[in-house]
Motif scaffolding. Sequence first.
Motif, PDB file in Angstrom:
ATOM      1  N   ASN A 182       0.855  -1.194   0.000  1.00  0.00           N
ATOM      2  CA  ASN A 182       0.000   0.000   0.000  1.00  0.00           C
ATOM      3  C   ASN A 182       0.889   1.240   0.000  1.00  0.00           C
ATOM      4  OD1 ASN A 182      -2.885  -1.215   0.723  1.00  0.00           O
ATOM      5  ND2 ASN A 182      -1.348  -2.254   1.960  1.00  0.00           N
ATOM      6  N   GLY A 429      -2.142  -3.088  -3.092  1.00  0.00           N
ATOM      7  CA  GLY A 429      -3.301  -2.835  -2.238  1.00  0.00           C
ATOM      8  C   GLY A 429      -3.928  -1.530  -2.693  1.00  0.00           C
ATOM      9  N   TYR A 431      -2.639   1.605  -3.932  1.00  0.00           N
ATOM     10  CA  TYR A 431      -1.355   2.107  -4.470  1.00  0.00           C
ATOM     11  C   TYR A 431      -1.649   3.369  -5.257  1.00  0.00           C
ATOM     12  CZ  TYR A 431       3.505   1.245  -5.942  1.00  0.00           C
ATOM     13  OH  TYR A 431       4.883   1.301  -6.139  1.00  0.00           O
TER      14      TYR A 431
END
Length: 435
Positions: A182, A429, A431
Amino acid sequence: MIGGLFIYNHKGEVLISRVYRDDIGRNAVDAFRVNVIHARQQVRSPVTNIARTSFFHVKRSNIWLAAVTKQNVNAAMVFEFLYKMCDVMAAYFGKISEENIKNNFVLIYELLDEILDFGYPQNSETGALKTFITQQGIKSQHQTKEEQSQITSQVTGQIGWRREGIKYRRNELFLDVLESVNLLMSPQGQVLSAHVSGRVVMKSYLSGMPECKFGMNDKIVIEKQGKGTADETGKSGKQSIAIDDCTFHQCVRLSKFDSERSISFIPPDGEFELMRYRTTKDIILPFRVIPLVREVGRTKLEVKVVIKSNFKPSLLAQKIEVRIPTPLNTSGVQVICMKGKAKYKASENAIVWKIKRMAGMKESQISAEIELLPTNDKKKWARPPISMNFEVPFAPSGLKVRYLKVFEPKLNYSDHDVIKWVRYIGRSGIYETRC
């Protein structure tokens, strides 16, 4: 301890009722129906206190499972039990629905007799329960002494997640390191926040009761009273990673992990999740997104986005998708991309750019001219972030499996006879890069 367990349908009718304590009366059933299921306002909290009685509930489609108690219990333990109960029911008869519960109510009462004893959760492992409660919910009446002793050891012994006597012609072990990275990055390339959530999933097809040891290049520190902190570096010269927090499957011996920094366990048969972890330091960001947005008057936008892959050239990223947001008053879009396919989706107010695969240390770019309709709204466009999806064949946290060993002293196979497979998969995730 749990005083009672009730299962309701969406109308508030009781499908399953089991009371374990004398302090829980039948009025508790009606209290939950009136104050939670039929409440005028939506009840958001999973814990409700009514007349000094605590109701812990979870909902699956249109079915409510409620655990009731008047004691000061551990709430996490009660919810863990409720989720386990849902998993066990799903394993026996599939979807948790009113029809399935009515068709299998005898089975559910049998399961409750095994799982809960006087309100205390006991063995809730599906594999162990299935050794003495059949799929149809009928207890086997013709069991040999050996089978009965096996069941007794399953219920009362320490290894409730694996039965004895498992045999395979070929002993295999599959280990997947699955990570989700992330990211939130500024337009100038500054990392505002980044973390990796990871899971180690294992498929075990091993005979007997094997002891497995799994090691990784971590420097986890478990703080206890009277112990200081220390950093460990992975063996064989591999750079170690700092894991912020982790949770293990119940089969892992935490005492050995504390002393030896190795994960030692007797694995359940089949697929299971060995551990979950989270890390925030020294993350390998697989892609860098460089956006450039230029406003040409009030009716035109010029957008240029460059993506750069930041991993070894020998590796290939797959399923790459870049979503570039557009203003609400967009009337038309012209797109030019060097690689892949790009399309403007008016329903989603975004340009979607898809690339099948991309090697490491490469870059690609997309340019777009966006025509805008005149508007009286004086507010500037908020410029939502550019998001990205992808899949890469490595762990962005830098986690590496140092060793995976199997010991089975009773049977005639050693660590060298076991076929082992290790796979790393990194996925995006949330991004995002601000533009």
